[in-house]
Design a protein around this motif. Structure first.
Motif, PDB file in Angstrom:
ATOM      1  N   ALA A 181       5.011  -5.769   8.448  1.00  0.00           N
ATOM      2  CA  ALA A 181       5.115  -5.875   6.996  1.00  0.00           C
ATOM      3  C   ALA A 181       6.511  -5.486   6.522  1.00  0.00           C
ATOM      4  N   ALA A 182       7.069  -4.423   7.110  1.00  0.00           N
ATOM      5  CA  ALA A 182       8.419  -4.001   6.727  1.00  0.00           C
ATOM      6  C   ALA A 182       9.442  -5.068   7.114  1.00  0.00           C
ATOM      7  N   ALA A 183       9.277  -5.680   8.282  1.00  0.00           N
ATOM      8  CA  ALA A 183      10.197  -6.726   8.718  1.00  0.00           C
ATOM      9  C   ALA A 183      10.109  -7.955   7.823  1.00  0.00           C
ATOM     10  N   SER A 184       8.941  -8.153   7.202  1.00  0.00           N
ATOM     11  CA  SER A 184       8.756  -9.282   6.286  1.00  0.00           C
ATOM     12  C   SER A 184       9.129  -8.913   4.857  1.00  0.00           C
ATOM     13  N   ASP A 185       9.715  -7.715   4.684  1.00  0.00           N
ATOM     14  CA  ASP A 185      10.135  -7.216   3.367  1.00  0.00           C
ATOM     15  C   ASP A 185       8.967  -7.109   2.388  1.00  0.00           C
ATOM     16  N   LEU A 186       7.808  -6.743   2.919  1.00  0.00           N
ATOM     17  CA  LEU A 186       6.630  -6.494   2.091  1.00  0.00           C
ATOM     18  C   LEU A 186       6.409  -4.982   2.035  1.00  0.00           C
ATOM     19  N   HIS A 187       6.355  -4.444   0.825  1.00  0.00           N
ATOM     20  CA  HIS A 187       6.284  -2.978   0.672  1.00  0.00           C
ATOM     21  C   HIS A 187       5.258  -2.541  -0.376  1.00  0.00           C
ATOM     22  N   SER A 188       4.423  -3.453  -0.853  1.00  0.00           N
ATOM     23  CA  SER A 188       3.585  -3.129  -2.018  1.00  0.00           C
ATOM     24  C   SER A 188       2.108  -2.924  -1.678  1.00  0.00           C
ATOM     25  N   PHE A 189       1.738  -2.870  -0.409  1.00  0.00           N
ATOM     26  CA  PHE A 189       0.336  -2.614  -0.070  1.00  0.00           C
ATOM     27  C   PHE A 189      -0.012  -1.173  -0.445  1.00  0.00           C
ATOM     28  N   THR A 190      -1.032  -1.001  -1.252  1.00  0.00           N
ATOM     29  CA  THR A 190      -1.454   0.346  -1.664  1.00  0.00           C
ATOM     30  C   THR A 190      -2.618   0.865  -0.825  1.00  0.00           C
ATOM     31  N   ASP A 191      -3.020   0.090   0.166  1.00  0.00           N
ATOM     32  CA  ASP A 191      -4.197   0.412   0.960  1.00  0.00           C
ATOM     33  C   ASP A 191      -3.947  -0.093   2.382  1.00  0.00           C
ATOM     34  N   ASP A 192      -4.139   0.790   3.356  1.00  0.00           N
ATOM     35  CA  ASP A 192      -3.867   0.395   4.738  1.00  0.00           C
ATOM     36  C   ASP A 192      -4.850  -0.647   5.242  1.00  0.00           C
ATOM     37  N   GLY A 193      -6.070  -0.643   4.694  1.00  0.00           N
ATOM     38  CA  GLY A 193      -7.011  -1.676   5.059  1.00  0.00           C
ATOM     39  C   GLY A 193      -6.512  -3.053   4.641  1.00  0.00           C
ATOM     40  N   ALA A 194      -5.933  -3.143   3.439  1.00  0.00           N
ATOM     41  CA  ALA A 194      -5.400  -4.425   2.967  1.00  0.00           C
ATOM     42  C   ALA A 194      -4.221  -4.871   3.825  1.00  0.00           C
ATOM     43  N   LEU A 195      -3.364  -3.922   4.225  1.00  0.00           N
ATOM     44  CA  LEU A 195      -2.233  -4.269   5.081  1.00  0.00           C
ATOM     45  C   LEU A 195      -2.741  -4.772   6.436  1.00  0.00           C
ATOM     46  N   ALA A 196      -3.774  -4.117   6.961  1.00  0.00           N
ATOM     47  CA  ALA A 196      -4.334  -4.550   8.247  1.00  0.00           C
ATOM     48  C   ALA A 196      -4.926  -5.954   8.123  1.00  0.00           C
ATOM     49  N   GLU A 197      -5.584  -6.232   6.980  1.00  0.00           N
ATOM     50  CA  GLU A 197      -6.112  -7.583   6.758  1.00  0.00           C
ATOM     51  C   GLU A 197      -4.968  -8.602   6.773  1.00  0.00           C
ATOM     52  N   TRP A 198      -3.869  -8.287   6.058  1.00  0.00           N
ATOM     53  CA  TRP A 198      -2.716  -9.189   6.018  1.00  0.00           C
ATOM     54  C   TRP A 198      -2.183  -9.461   7.429  1.00  0.00           C
ATOM     55  N   ALA A 199      -2.209  -8.428   8.284  1.00  0.00           N
ATOM     56  CA  ALA A 199      -1.693  -8.573   9.642  1.00  0.00           C
ATOM     57  C   ALA A 199      -2.661  -9.298  10.567  1.00  0.00           C
ATOM     58  N   GLY A 200      -3.823  -9.684  10.049  1.00  0.00           N
ATOM     59  CA  GLY A 200      -4.777 -10.436  10.849  1.00  0.00           C
ATOM     60  C   GLY A 200      -5.796  -9.608  11.592  1.00  0.00           C
ATOM     61  N   LEU A 201      -5.875  -8.298  11.281  1.00  0.00           N
ATOM     62  CA  LEU A 201      -6.864  -7.444  11.947  1.00  0.00           C
ATOM     63  C   LEU A 201      -8.199  -7.529  11.214  1.00  0.00           C
ATOM     64  N   PRO A 202      -9.308  -7.728  11.900  1.00  0.00           N
ATOM     65  CA  PRO A 202     -10.622  -7.656  11.244  1.00  0.00           C
ATOM     66  C   PRO A 202     -10.885  -6.217  10.801  1.00  0.00           C
ATOM     67  N   VAL A 203     -11.139  -6.021   9.529  1.00  0.00           N
ATOM     68  CA  VAL A 203     -11.363  -4.684   8.973  1.00  0.00           C
ATOM     69  C   VAL A 203     -12.830  -4.551   8.587  1.00  0.00           C
ATOM     70  N   HIS A 204     -13.467  -3.487   9.051  1.00  0.00           N
ATOM     71  CA  HIS A 204     -14.876  -3.245   8.766  1.00  0.00           C
ATOM     72  C   HIS A 204     -15.013  -2.067   7.800  1.00  0.00           C
ATOM     73  N   VAL A 205     -16.175  -1.998   7.153  1.00  0.00           N
ATOM     74  CA  VAL A 205     -16.461  -0.905   6.222  1.00  0.00           C
ATOM     75  C   VAL A 205     -17.579  -0.052   6.800  1.00  0.00           C
ATOM     76  N   PHE A 206     -17.370   1.259   6.849  1.00  0.00           N
ATOM     77  CA  PHE A 206     -18.418   2.182   7.265  1.00  0.00           C
ATOM     78  C   PHE A 206     -18.819   3.045   6.081  1.00  0.00           C
ATOM     79  N   GLU A 207     -19.888   3.786   6.217  1.00  0.00           N
ATOM     80  CA  GLU A 207     -20.456   4.544   5.105  1.00  0.00           C
ATOM     81  C   GLU A 207     -19.516   5.660   4.644  1.00  0.00           C
ATOM     82  N   GLY A 208     -19.174   5.647   3.356  1.00  0.00           N
ATOM     83  CA  GLY A 208     -18.363   6.708   2.767  1.00  0.00           C
ATOM     84  C   GLY A 208     -19.238   7.840   2.250  1.00  0.00           C
ATOM     85  N   GLU A 209     -18.651   8.698   1.409  1.00  0.00           N
ATOM     86  CA  GLU A 209     -19.385   9.820   0.828  1.00  0.00           C
ATOM     87  C   GLU A 209     -19.109   9.888  -0.662  1.00  0.00           C
ATOM     88  N   SER A 210     -20.157  10.023  -1.445  1.00  0.00           N
ATOM     89  CA  SER A 210     -19.978  10.101  -2.892  1.00  0.00           C
ATOM     90  C   SER A 210     -19.223  11.361  -3.298  1.00  0.00           C
TER      91      SER A 210
END
Length: 397
Positions: A181-210
């Protein structure tokens, strides 16, 4: 699996109102960052932690570290953040690169109520899926609106999740995604899950806590204060005791307090025979009313043959923390004619503090002979007794 935690603490937190950055504000007398750090440091599965801070916040950070109730041996030197959250996370990942952990948990400094069960689920999710984020169900109906505030669509809320941290990843894959992402001059991802999605990684959701709320607005701090006051008012103190003994045998060393001590004898034991750690483990289990060391680590189970006793003590400490408790003090007395405790006392205290995640002043070690009476006096064996003080949330009858 080696697991590292990366805490993002470089933001300004302007929505929290005037004053110092929110991660350094006090909650019941402790900085938010200190509470967040302790939640991660006290988890036995996390081996190293790095905090990313704003360059102007060094004094605030050092003060927060000084308030921690345990040695900071597992905290790496802090790292300066960048222009964006994404840049800050990348800086933290680069600092961890020399250690090359297998898993990294990326967590917001402003989420001090992260619990051990959520951390367990995060690690398990990273092992299973390589990229995963905690999420909680959305209870409100969500509308997608246009430029004129008109409703464009109403998503099915059963398929929506509100995403939290810690977000969990295989370390090499997340570092590679950030570098791309840095090499592509992209710096605005506010969430690492979104950055991983952009990089082509399948991102899963597990149970959080209220309860794992992010402190964002002044009202969040007010609610956090009320919550902590309630927790502190309902804690009760418990005392447990432990005792362990092993007969001497042929050998050239004994294990005591997690330290290998040269001696002209060894001990007969299923594990490494560390009487001090065994007694401390039983003391903690006694305070919990949760059986004894043989219940949790039966001698008949071959996986514990020759096992290092630090695993037993760490397990007992983790049981206290999973119950929402705090270990206040550990005290042990060694009973033997030889070897002498004195030359090794401080090293043992330090090692026990490391295993239990305590300050050095929360660990006490003493020794005594039995005036040549009994099996210890005849140098036939070695023994230790111990006491542990813990605090647990009070449970109504």
């Amino acid at each position: 699996m080696t697991v590292a935690a990366l805490i993002v603490a470089a933001g300004r937190g302007s929505r929290a109102g005037e004053g110092i950055p929110k991660q350094y504000r006090q909650l019941q007398g402790k900085p938010v960052l200190a509470r967040t750090l302790w939640a991660l440091l006290s988890h036995s599965g996390i081996s190293r932690t790095v905090v990313v801070i704003h360059p102007d916040d060094r004094d605030f950070y050092e003060e927060a570290i000084r308030t921690l109730p345990s040695p900071s041996w597992s905290i790496l030197p802090c790292v300066h953040g960048g222009e964006t959250r994404q840049d800050s996370v990348r800086n933290g990942l680069e600092a961890l690169a020399t250690l090359n952990p297998e898993i990294v948990l990326v967590h917001d400094a402003a989420r001090p109520f992260v619990g051990p069960d959520l951390i367990d689920r995060a690690v398990e999710a990273a092992e299973r899926w390589s990229a995963a984020v905690p999420g909680t169900p959305v209870t409100d109906t969500i509308k997608v609106i246009g430029d004129q505030s008109e409703v464009l669509s109403t998503p099915d809320r059963s398929r929506l999740r509100a995403v939290q941290t810690p977000q969990a990843f295989r370390f090499p894959q997340l570092l590679d995604a950030h570098r791309k992402a840095a090499a592509s001059d992209l710096h605005s991802f506010t969430d690492d899950g979104a950055l991983a999605e952009w990089a082509g990684l399948p991102v899963h959701v597990f149970e959080g806590e209220s309860d794992n709320i992010k402190l964002t607005h002044p009202v969040d701090f007010q609610e956090a204060e009320r919550r902590l006051k309630g927790e502190e008012m309902t804690c009760v103190t418990r005392l447990g005791t432990g005792f362990d003994v092993h007969a001497f045998s042929e050998g050239d060393h004994v294990w005591l307090g997690g330290i290998k001590v040269p001696h002209d004898r060894g001990v007969i034991a299923h594990s490494d025979g560390d009487v001090i750690l065994h007694a401390l483990t039983d003391a903690l289990l006694g305070a919990l009313a949760d059986g004894d060391i043989g219940t949790h680590f039966p001698p008949s189970d071959q996986q514990w043959r020759g096992a290092s006793s630090d695993r037993f003590l760490a397990h007992a400490v983790e049981l206290v923390r999973k119950r929402g408790g705090i270990v206040d003090h550990l005290d042990s007395t060694l009973l033997c004619e030889m070897p002498r405790l004195g030359p090794h006392r401080e090293a043992m205290r330090q090692r026990i503090a490391e295993i239990a995640g305590l300050r050095l002043d929360q660990v006490s070690l003493k020794a005594t002979t039995t005036e040549k009476l009994g099996f210890t006096g005849r140098r036939e064996g070695i023994a230790a007794q111990a006491a542990a003080t813990i605090r647990l949330p009070e449970v109504s009858a």
